[in-house]
Every structure is written in structure tokens, then in C-alpha cells.
Scaffold this active site. Structure first.
Site, short mmCIF file in Angstrom:
data_model
loop_
_atom_site.label_atom_id
_atom_site.label_comp_id
_atom_site.label_asym_id
_atom_site.label_seq_id
_atom_site.Cartn_x
_atom_site.Cartn_y
_atom_site.Cartn_z
N LYS A 33 0.81 -1.22 0.00
CA LYS A 33 0.00 0.00 0.00
C LYS A 33 0.84 1.26 0.00
O LYS A 33 0.46 2.26 -0.61
CB LYS A 33 -0.97 0.01 1.18
CG LYS A 33 -0.34 0.08 2.55
CD LYS A 33 -1.41 0.01 3.64
CE LYS A 33 -0.81 0.02 5.02
NZ LYS A 33 -0.12 1.25 5.36
N THR A 34 2.01 1.24 0.69
CA THR A 34 2.86 2.44 0.69
C THR A 34 3.36 2.74 -0.71
O THR A 34 3.42 3.89 -1.15
CB THR A 34 4.04 2.27 1.66
OG1 THR A 34 3.53 1.94 2.96
CG2 THR A 34 4.86 3.54 1.76
N ASP A 216 -3.47 7.47 4.68
CA ASP A 216 -3.08 6.09 4.95
C ASP A 216 -3.64 5.67 6.31
O ASP A 216 -3.89 6.52 7.17
CB ASP A 216 -1.55 5.98 4.94
CG ASP A 216 -1.07 4.54 4.82
OD1 ASP A 216 -1.91 3.66 4.54
OD2 ASP A 216 0.13 4.29 5.00
N GLU A 217 -3.83 4.38 6.52
CA GLU A 217 -4.33 3.84 7.80
C GLU A 217 -5.67 4.47 8.18
O GLU A 217 -5.91 4.82 9.33
CB GLU A 217 -3.30 4.04 8.92
CG GLU A 217 -1.91 3.53 8.62
CD GLU A 217 -1.81 2.00 8.61
OE1 GLU A 217 -2.84 1.34 8.79
OE2 GLU A 217 -0.70 1.48 8.41
N GLN A 247 -7.31 -4.34 10.48
CA GLN A 247 -6.16 -3.85 11.24
C GLN A 247 -6.51 -2.61 12.07
O GLN A 247 -5.63 -1.84 12.44
CB GLN A 247 -4.99 -3.55 10.30
CG GLN A 247 -4.47 -4.79 9.58
CD GLN A 247 -3.26 -4.50 8.71
OE1 GLN A 247 -2.16 -4.25 9.21
NE2 GLN A 247 -3.45 -4.53 7.41
N ARG A 597 2.90 -9.60 10.88
CA ARG A 597 4.21 -8.92 10.86
C ARG A 597 5.31 -9.89 10.48
O ARG A 597 6.42 -9.49 10.13
CB ARG A 597 4.56 -8.32 12.22
CG ARG A 597 3.61 -7.30 12.84
CD ARG A 597 3.26 -6.17 11.92
NE ARG A 597 2.01 -6.46 11.22
CZ ARG A 597 1.57 -5.79 10.18
NH1 ARG A 597 2.27 -4.79 9.69
NH2 ARG A 597 0.42 -6.11 9.59
#
Length: 715
Positions: A33-34, A216-217, A247, A597
Site C-alpha cells: 500500500k505504501t 493512509d491507515e 487492522q 508482521r
């Protein structure tokens, strides 16, 4: 153009090349996504959008810096804003606070400043500090602010002993901040919303300025952030948000998962793109994580599609107690290191910080280097906070709260009586405390040694205020020398003065590094950065140390090898979540974040007994084990000569006439009452399917389910 779309998947290309209108990118963990956000920014500039018309927001300074660096590697984009929500709020208010009658030289109060003020108010109100802890009160005030509840509304809605006390503390807290020209973290958002709501000039300026807003997020936004974005994007509706409901783990901070779940209802005609391919974790880790999170109701359906090899199974390990768990994990880390996995690629996650103690003991005993990732701790140390308090007063002379902190630090002969007379003198003249100090000669009530001490402090501040435009490191060096701060540390902390003096040296260096990196930024910008640091902002992923951190802190990071310790009911899920489906779903999301992670290896561990609340108590394995696909799990069993702490039915196949049978009514500690629909498999792998009255069908591992047969009448 080809370079921007190089190596991108079809879904990523769709997201990168979306031009106008609202866009929701549902991005699973490890889905790139980044890369999508940064390339989309570059693509917009390629399409002729001036960089200064782009605002990109994320949640940590570290993530913002990474995004900024990635964009700069793709193209030159001067004037573009890439920041956190709080940094954006501070920047807008520094420029435009006068539009709503505020002083732009405000001080940002971090959580330690906030709690100090609240502690003083609790004392002034003669409230019991054991019943009303500053942490709890600060948390409640924060939720009230992010829910846009004023002190008056809070008082009207008070319904118990605690909320009634908060309703008395809240208005006094707000007044103390106002008098000192201070803002806490929530104010940076709430006052910014006030600015955009009440000032048409400011609103129109920022709406014209930011034609494209990328976030983002987004799943972690609260109500104020939702309204800020809605206001900024109102004219063009060019709001591009990226996030993953699975998340969303900051409900305790006010994050509202409905912001992302209801996005297309709020923004009609919004385009939704799913990034489902995971480039990070092995397929078995993804299989386990996906099977877990599918038990949540509040989510948007998507599939985790693995692009890597199957890899190792998720390892589940039971220990006798926390000491054995610490030694087990330490030994596994040494084994991994011997196989060539660097310490920097190994992390241990836990639900609460207290679990780190037994892990630390084991790592110290075995000589394994480790770091506890709590990046803000350096700036919370007393000697650092004292020196920063002086700087905050130089930047904002109205900051009486920080002035009270260092009135007699280092000791200069200003006792409680002189302090009270100074405050009375300032109140009498209706002026900030610093101004009263600078005019102390007019205070007839202050005499002798007290007058001499205050006059000396006034001289120090005249000097420091005169240096306001000088390099920050120079101001600190002058301050440390004039106050003989080294002698102060040696006198007050004889056992630790050398370490504390090193912290002072590090603070001076940090100021110099900041000014070198941000030419012309100045003192206010430095203090702003220090105040807005998050736990991961100072985390060095290349340091040759194993990382210890909470599951909340782990968000946004990745490691080759991950251990999740304390997988027990009451810890994960936390005991506070037992009676709330929403809380349980957030606990499940928290474990999902931790599991995803891991790139190569994932181990989940639990203890049969754990020392808590002053005594050893027996623990039950986490109910989340029951929700992880057994095909993705390797269950560690003890050697046959050491099975005393395992129940016999964990090691033998259940007989057809065993206590639990198909059709029977059973009770589960979390899911409640249900009917057994099916029993399959044998031995430790026996699975049982139960239709629970309030939670629907669940497939559980029988040896962990701890089901109790009940009478039919209980159904």
C-alpha cells in the site's frame, strides 16, 4: 509513466491511476500500500497536479518520513505536505490560529505535561488520587474531546462517581491550558476543526490549497479526523483513503471502524479497489491469520492471497510458567541466530508491557542483546523534560505550567511560600507567571532570599529570551552552563548522574541534528517534533538487537521471525474484552496484526501458570487458538518423560463414549452455551464444531476448548 507502473499488479495500477472522485483502497497486510500511495502521488504530479495541491496524511512521523523519501526518489515535489494528522493540525494552527482568536505561539503539551496538570487539579480539588489516577482521567478527557463533547456537556452527562469527578477536572484543565497558551494532542485536531468550521477564509484557503487528499491507515481515524477530512475534501471530493478494517486496533484512543466500513455510504459513487495479494508472509502464516480474522463480523470481505512459498507452520508452544516461556523464547532466538537470522530481524510481541519482565530476565541471563521499543521514553526522562521546559517557555512566554515545573530546578531557593506569593502576584496583576517574575521588584510580599532567587531566575530568562533566534543547541548549552546543571544532577542523583548527564549531551546533539536536517525550522518546530513523537519514531530497524514491543506498537513493522508471548485468556484476549463483541473483535484484530508482521517464522506461546497480582495463578490458553486453521499449525508436545503438567486427554484419542458427544449441550468460557454438531479427527488434532447461541458456529480444537457438558434446560 512506465516506471511508476513497473512491477505493479492490476489492482495496484487501478489505484495508482485513479484521477478524481473518492477512492477507497482496501489494502491487506503486506500488499504494497505504501508503494501505491507514493506512486499515486507521483502519478498525479505527472498528470499536471501541482505538488502544493496534494496533502498526504499518515499516522506516525516515521511513516510520513518514509513516504516523503519515496516520493522524492520518484520526482521533485516541492510544496507538497506529507505529515501526520497532528503535525498537519499544528502546522495549520501555527499559520491560521489568529482566525479563531488564538495565539500562534502555543506550546504542545505531551502526555506527561497533560498528566502533571491533571495531577495538580486532582490535588487542588482534594480528590483521592488513588481513585482518580491522572492516566485514567487523561484518557477520559481525551475521549470526550475526540467525541466533541464540551466540559458543559460532560457535566450534564455525568452518571457515576468517576464521570462526575472528571466533569469537575475537565473545565479546570481546559482553563489551565488556555491560560498557558497550551494545547494537548487532541486540541491540535479539535481546534483545527474549529478553525475550518468557524473561519470561512481559512476553510476556503485550505480547500483550494489541497485539491487532492490522500490518507493512509484510514481505519484508525476518529470522529474529529473524519470530520476534518470531510471538510477539506468537500469541494472536489478527491479523497483517497487506504486502510484495512481488519487492522483497526485503536478503539481505546477513539478510532471508529465505521469510518472505513461506511466510506461508500458517506461518499456516494466512491470507487473501491482491493489489494489482496500479500508479498510479505509465507502462505501458511497467511492461512492461519486469515482463518482467525474471518471470525469477525465488522469487516469488509477480502482474501489474503499469498505470493510466496508455503513456508513453516505456525508453531504453538505451551510452557509451565512465565520463566519457562522466557527461557524457551530466548533459546529459540539463539537457535535462529545460529541459523543466520540477525537479531534485528527477530521480534517478541505481547499484549501488555508487564510481560516483558520475564523475557528480559531470560535474555539478560543468556547475553542476548535486546531493546524495548518505547521510542518516546528518552524525551520523558526527568532531566530532559526539565531542559525542554525552559525551551518551551522561551518559545511561549505564557507557558506558566512548564514554568512552575522548573521554578526551583535546579534548586535556587524558591520554596513553596515564595511560589505561592509569586502566583498571587501574577493573579493580582492578571498577567502570565513569567511576566510577574520579570517584574518581581514590584512584589512587596517577596523579600530577602526569595526575592534574590526570583531575580536571578528573571535574569536567566532575560538572557534566554534574548537568544530566541539563535541555534537551539547554543541555547541549551548556555542554559546548562548558567544553571550548573551537571552539579545539579550529581547532587540530586548521585547514583545515576553520569547516565543522566549523557542524556543531556544527547539532547543537545538531537537539537543540532534537527537544525541541520531542517534548515531554518527554529525552536517551535523542534519542540513540536519532540512532542509529537510516537513509540516507533525512534525505532532503528537495523540495530543488532532483538525487539520487544506491544502488539499495538508492532503495527506497520515487519520481521523475519516473530514470537507472540502470553497467548492466554485474560491477556490475549484481554480480560476487559470478555463482555463486548466489539472489544473481542478488536483483540482478534490485534493478534491478526501481530501474526502478519512475520515474514518467515511465527511462534505463539502461552504459560499454564503466570505470576499476576502478587501470586501465581493458572491460565487458560487463548480462545483464539481455536480459530486458527489447524492445517497451518504445528503443536509442540512435551517429551513423553515430562507430561505431568499436561492433562491425559490431550495425549490420547477420545473414545466414542467420551464426555463430549455429538448433539450434546456444552458451555464455553467465552462463547457461552451451544450444541455440538460434529467431532472429527483424533488425538491432539481432534476438532469439534459447536453452534453457539450468541456467536454462531465455531470450529474448535477439542484439547483447548475446555467445554463443559450441561443440562438441556440451560439452552
Amino acid at each position: 509513466m512506465d516506471e511508476l507502473l513497473k512491477d505493479a499488479t492490476k489492482a495496484q495500477i487501478e489505484a495508482i491511476t485513479h484521477l478524481e472522485g473518492p477512492l477507497l483502497v482496501l489494502a491487506g497486510p503486506g500488499s504494497g500500500k505504501t508503494r501505491v500511495v507514493t506512486r499515486r502521488i507521483a502519478w498525479l504530479v505527472e498528470q499536471g497536479v501541482p505538488p502544493e495541491h496534494i496533502l498526504a496524511i499518515t499516522f506516525t512521523n516515521k511513516a510520513a518520513e518514509e513516504m516523503r523519501d519515496r516520493v522524492n526518489a520518484l520526482l521533485d515535489a516541492p510544496g507538497m505536505w506529507v505529515s501526520t494528522f497532528h503535525s498537519m493540525g499544528a502546522r495549520m494552527l501555527r499559520r491560521s490560529a489568529n482566525h479563531i482568536g488564538m495565539d500562534r505561539s502555543f506550546t504542545i503539551y505531551d502526555d506527561s505535561d497533560q498528566k502533571r496538570v491533571i495531577r495538580d487539579i486532582i490535588r487542588d480539588l482534594n480528590l483521592d488520587s488513588t481513585q482518580f489516577k491522572p492516566n485514567a482521567v487523561a484518557g477520559r478527557i481525551s475521549r470526550l474531546k475526540t467525541d466533541l463533547i464540551t466540559p458543559a456537556k460532560a457535566a450534564a452527562g455525568a452518571h457515576d462517581f468517576f464521570t462526575e469527578a472528571v466533569s469537575k477536572i475537565y473545565p479546570r484543565y481546559e482553563k489551565r491550558l488556555l491560560d498557558s497558551n497550551g494545547m494537548d494532542f487532541d486540541d491540535l485536531l479539535v481546534k483545527n476543526l474549529k478553525l475550518l468550521t468557524e473561519s470561512a477564509d481559512a476553510r476556503e484557503y485550505y480547500q483550494r490549497r489541497f485539491r487532492f487528499v490522500l490518507v493512509d491507515e484510514y481505519q484508525d481515524t476518529n470522529r474529529v479526523q473524519f470530520l476534518l477530512l470531510k471538510t477539506l475534501a468537500a469541494p472536489q471530493q478527491n479523497l483517497h483513503v487506504t486502510g484495512d478494517p481488519d487492522q483497526s486496533i485503536y478503539r481505546f484512543r477513539g478510532a471508529d471502524i465505521r469510518n472505513i466500513l461506511d466510506f461508500e455510504m458517506v461518499y456516494k459513487g466512491a470507487r473501491i479497489i482491493r489489494l489482496q495479494e500479500n508479498f510479505r508472509s509465507t502462505s501458511l502464516i497467511l492461512k492461519g491469520a486469515d482463518s482467525l480474522i474471518r471470525n469477525n463480523r465488522e469487516r469488509k470481505e477480502k482474501e489474503l492471497v499469498g505470493t510466496r512459498e508455503e513456508g513453516r507452520k505456525i508453531r504453538v508452544h505451551e510452557c509451565e510458567d512465565e520463566e519457562e516461556e522466557g527461557n524457551f523464547i530466548a533459546d529459540e532466538v539463539l537457535t535462529a541466530f545460529s541459523r543466520g537470522i540477525p537479531y534485528s530481524e527477530i521480534a517478541i510481541f505481547y499484549r501488555v508491557h508487564s510481560l516483558s519482565r520475564s523475557l528480559e530476565r531470560a535474555f539478560l541471563d543468556k547475553g542476548i542483546p535486546y531493546t524495548i521499543v518505547r521510542g518516546t521514553e528518552f524525551y520523558r526522562r526527568a532531566e530532559v523534560q526539565d531542559l525542554l521546559a525552559y525551551l518551551k517557555i522561551v518559545a511561549n512566554p505564557r507557558d506558566s505550567e512548564n514554568l512552575l515545573r522548573i521554578l526551583n530546578v535546579p534548586a535556587r531557593g524558591i520554596g513553596q511560600a515564595t511560589r505561592d506569593r509569586l502566583l498571587a502576584f501574577a493573579m493580582e496583576r492578571d498577567e502570565p507567571l513569567l511576566k510577574a517574575i520579570l517584574n518581581v521588584d514590584g512584589a512587596t510580599s517577596i523579600k530577602g532570599r526569595g526575592l534574590s532567587a526570583v531575580s536571578s531566575l528573571a535574569g536567566l530568562f532575560r538572557l534566554l529570551l534574548g537568544m530566541a533566534g539563535r541555534p537551539i543547541a547554543d541555547i541549551l548549552t548556555e542554559l546548562v552552563g548558567r544553571t550548573d546543571f551537571k552539579a545539579h544532577l550529581k547532587s540530586k542523583h548521585p547514583e545515576s548522574h553520569e547516565d543522566r548527564w549523557e542524556n543531556v549531551a544527547q539532547l543537545v546533539s538531537s537539537a543540532a541534528e534537527f537544525e541541520e536536517k531542517h534548515e531554518g525550522a527554529g525552536l517551535s518546530a523542534y519542540l513540536e517534533e519532540v512532542s509529537l513523537l510516537s513509540d516507533v519514531d525512534r525505532f532503528d530497524p537495523k540495530a543488532a538487537r532483538v525487539s520487544f514491543m506491544t502488539l499495538h506498537t508492532a503495527k506497520g513493522l515487519e520481521f523475519q521471525t516473530v514470537f507472540v508471548a502470553g497467548m492466554e485468556d485474560g491477556l490475549l484476549p484481554h480480560s476487559r474484552s470478555r463482555d463486548s463483541r466489539q472489544e473481542m473483535e478488536e483483540e482478534r484484530r490485534l493478534l491478526f496484526v501481530g501474526m502478519t508482521r512475520a515474514r518467515e517464522e511465527l511462534t505463539l506461546s502461552h504459560a499454564q501458570r503466570r505470576f499476576r497480582w502478587g501470586e501465581h495463578g493458572y491460565s487458560r490458553p487463548s480462545c483464539f487458538y481455536d480459530e486458527i486453521d489447524p492445517a497451518a499449525v504445528q503443536q509442540d508436545l512435551p517429551p513423553m518423560e515430562d507430561v505431568s503438567h499436561f492433562s491425559v486427554d490431550r495425549l490420547v484419542e477420545p473414545e466414542p463414549d467420551a464426555a463430549i458427544r455429538t448433539g450434546m449441550m456444552v458451555r464455553h468460557s467465552h462463547f457461552g452455551v451451544g450444541r455440538v454438531l460434529d467431532i472429527s479427527g483424533s488425538g491432539p488434532s481432534t476438532r469439534i464444531t459447536v453452534d453457539f447461541q450468541n456467536h454462531g458456529r465455531k470450529k474448535l480444537v477439542l484439547m483447548y476448548a475446555n467445554l463443559s457438558p450441561i443440562e438441556e434446560a440451560s439452552w
